[in-house]
Design a protein around this motif. Sequence first.
Motif, mmCIF file in Angstrom:
data_model
loop_
_atom_site.group_PDB
_atom_site.id
_atom_site.type_symbol
_atom_site.label_atom_id
_atom_site.label_comp_id
_atom_site.label_asym_id
_atom_site.label_seq_id
_atom_site.Cartn_x
_atom_site.Cartn_y
_atom_site.Cartn_z
ATOM 1 N N LYS A 158 -13.181 37.176 25.180
ATOM 2 C CA LYS A 158 -14.365 36.810 24.392
ATOM 3 C C LYS A 158 -15.623 37.437 24.981
ATOM 4 O O LYS A 158 -16.472 37.961 24.258
ATOM 5 N N LYS A 159 -15.740 37.429 26.298
ATOM 6 C CA LYS A 159 -16.918 37.996 26.954
ATOM 7 C C LYS A 159 -16.983 39.514 26.761
ATOM 8 O O LYS A 159 -18.025 40.068 26.440
ATOM 9 N N ALA A 160 -15.860 40.199 26.922
ATOM 10 C CA ALA A 160 -15.836 41.665 26.845
ATOM 11 C C ALA A 160 -15.999 42.191 25.421
ATOM 12 O O ALA A 160 -16.645 43.212 25.202
ATOM 13 N N LEU A 161 -15.393 41.496 24.434
ATOM 14 C CA LEU A 161 -15.419 41.983 23.058
ATOM 15 C C LEU A 161 -16.435 41.253 22.186
ATOM 16 O O LEU A 161 -16.750 41.710 21.092
ATOM 17 N N GLY A 162 -16.896 40.102 22.643
ATOM 18 C CA GLY A 162 -17.812 39.309 21.836
ATOM 19 C C GLY A 162 -17.126 38.648 20.661
ATOM 20 O O GLY A 162 -17.775 38.290 19.683
#
Length: 181
Positions: free
Chosen positions: A36-40
């Motif tokens: 979630k953090k890396a791809l949003g």
Amino acid sequence: MIAKETKLKGCFIIEPQVFEDKRGYFVENYNQKSFKKALGLDVNFVQDNESKSSKGVLRGLHYQTGKFAQAKLVRVIKGSVLDVVVDLRPKSPTFGEHVTIELSEQNKTQFFVPRGFAHGFLVLEDNTIFSYKCDNFYNKESEGGIIFNDEELGIDWKLSAQDLIISDKDKELPKFSKAIL
């Protein structure tokens, strides 16, 4: 994890961190928080699939329609594949365009394919094991496909057609212009 968006909005090449030493290696293939953090993106995967294939096997191009559309996180456990996605989103500026990437046991690269894309792969080595997570359950009535060699798409599969092993079902798929999206 390093995530790089391709020219097709929403499709990401993911390079996980690999820890190697004389004993072998360790890699975290999926972590919901890191993803979630890396791809949003907040994706809820509900199904894991795996296939084993011989060199020359071509699977695809497949997709699911409507409320059964699927996002996928794909990777190779053993061997290598040429992975291909085609943008099927009619309002997208890249509608009908494709991206190819080699996924292998060596590079451990993953590919995130959002909903609204056709997906397929060509196996480049014998005994290749391909794994993928899906964010929706398979529904036979919602499956669709596009013939692999559609001239309009112009996909370079890296092998000649006579060297490919394709299911009878995949040989009968419609061209892109006739596909039901």
